[in-house]
Design an enzyme around this catalytic site. Structure first.
Site, PDB file in Angstrom:
ATOM      1  N   GLU A  15       0.858  -1.191   0.000  1.00  0.00           N
ATOM      2  CA  GLU A  15       0.000   0.000   0.000  1.00  0.00           C
ATOM      3  C   GLU A  15       0.891   1.237   0.000  1.00  0.00           C
ATOM      4  OE1 GLU A  15      -3.462   2.518   2.306  1.00  0.00           O
ATOM      5  OE2 GLU A  15      -1.996   1.401   3.481  1.00  0.00           O
TER       6      GLU A  15
ATOM      7  N   ASP B  37       9.967   7.315   0.445  1.00  0.00           N
ATOM      8  CA  ASP B  37       9.225   7.723  -0.747  1.00  0.00           C
ATOM      9  C   ASP B  37       8.773   6.498  -1.540  1.00  0.00           C
ATOM     10  OD1 ASP B  37       8.450   9.900  -2.693  1.00  0.00           O
ATOM     11  OD2 ASP B  37       9.671   8.579  -3.951  1.00  0.00           O
TER      12      ASP B  37
ATOM     13  N   ASP C  95      -3.357  11.712  -2.961  1.00  0.00           N
ATOM     14  CA  ASP C  95      -3.109  13.147  -2.971  1.00  0.00           C
ATOM     15  C   ASP C  95      -3.073  13.672  -1.533  1.00  0.00           C
ATOM     16  OD1 ASP C  95      -3.000  15.803  -3.220  1.00  0.00           O
ATOM     17  OD2 ASP C  95      -4.805  16.020  -4.430  1.00  0.00           O
TER      18      ASP C  95
ATOM     19  N   LYS D  91      -5.346  21.107  -1.355  1.00  0.00           N
ATOM     20  CA  LYS D  91      -5.456  22.467  -1.905  1.00  0.00           C
ATOM     21  C   LYS D  91      -4.824  22.534  -3.297  1.00  0.00           C
ATOM     22  CE  LYS D  91      -5.750  24.802   2.451  1.00  0.00           C
ATOM     23  NZ  LYS D  91      -4.944  24.830   3.640  1.00  0.00           N
TER      24      LYS D  91
ATOM     25  N   ASP E 192     -10.619  11.160  -4.863  1.00  0.00           N
ATOM     26  CA  ASP E 192     -11.803  12.030  -4.857  1.00  0.00           C
ATOM     27  C   ASP E 192     -11.612  13.194  -5.816  1.00  0.00           C
ATOM     28  OD1 ASP E 192      -9.719  13.057  -3.136  1.00  0.00           O
ATOM     29  OD2 ASP E 192     -11.110  14.693  -2.762  1.00  0.00           O
TER      30      ASP E 192
END
Ligand SMILES: C[S@@+](CC[C@H](N)C(=O)[O-])C[C@H]1O[C@@H](n2cnc3c(N)ncnc32)[C@H](O)[C@@H]1O
Length: 221
Positions: free
Chosen positions: A46, A98, A120, A124, A157
């Site tokens: 994951e 990473d 994400d 923003k 989303d």
């Protein structure tokens, strides 16, 4: 995700469950992070585990699979590793580092599934450049580690991001689009069952999912 979203326990301890990617041997054999018998089991990864909800839930309902989380943010990694330790999960571990570095460190064809749920971290718009970019190079790294027939699953989303992921996938013939199946630990009506999905559903956001499997191409690695 801001600092306010996670409150790590003062006595949080990653011992035995959380590892620093930089300190692990190359090539990285995820099975080496687990105890003896588990070493024969398939490994699923994951990416961007956040607080580790998926790792905790999925490792419980699928005890015969090893789950390795990759999380870049130290405070989330520590939170998730501590959760796995307190629940004594024999089949879940998390590395701090990473995602791309982790994938590059793993042997070709060694992963039986890749999970990317809400990759994400910066909702923003002005932070969009900091997201985990699912672009050709990143997909090539995913493609390399996936075993033939193993799935990549992505949930987001963000409609623009979803379109970008679909376009990037369409350009990779070895990643064949497939029907999206939610993980076993997701509740009815959920696509991932992760922390962010639950939070975003309350906010009424539209959530989309895409899956692809690594094709086996005879004679081509
Ligand atoms: C929006 S959170 C989603 C967490 C979890 N997957 C969920 O759905 O609840 C995204 C997570 O990805 C992590 N992340 C973002 N880019 C990463 C990268 N390049 N490598 C590893 N983790 C990354 C962030 O630190 C953050 O914890």
């Amino acid at each position: 995700m801001g600092r306010s979203h996670v409150r790590t326990r003062r006595d949080a301890d990653p011992a035995g469950y959380g590892f620093a990617l930089d300190e692990l041997e190359r090539p990285l054999d995820p099975r080496g992070l687990f105890g003896g018998e588990a070493r024969q089991a398939p490994v699923e990864v994951e990416i961007g585990s956040g607080k580790g909800s998926f790792l905790v839930a999925e490792s419980e309902v699928r005890p015969d699979t090893l789950f390795l989380g990759v999380e870049r943010a130290r405070r989330y990694w520590l939170y998730a590793a501590d959760r796995l330790r307190r629940r004594e999960r024999p089949n879940a571990r998390i590395v701090r580092g990473d995602a791309r570095d982790a994938l590059d460190a793993m042997p070709e064809g060694s992963v039986s599934g890749l999970h990317l749920y809400f990759p994400d971290p910066w909702p923003k718009r002005r932070h969009a450049h900091r997201r985990l970019l699912i672009q050709p190079e990143f997909l090539a790294a995913c493609e390399r580690v996936l075993a033939a027939g193993a799935p990549l699953r992505v949930v987001t989303d963000d409609p623009g991001y979803f379109d970008q992921i679909e376009a990037a996938l369409a350009a990779r013939p070895k990643l064949v689009r497939s029907r999206y199946e939610p993980p076993a630990s997701a509740n009815e009506g959920e696509l991932a069952g992760s922390n962010f999905e639950r939070k975003y559903r309350v906010e009424g956001r539209r959530i989309q999912a895409v899956a692809a499997v690594r094709a086996s191409v005879p004679g081509v690695s």
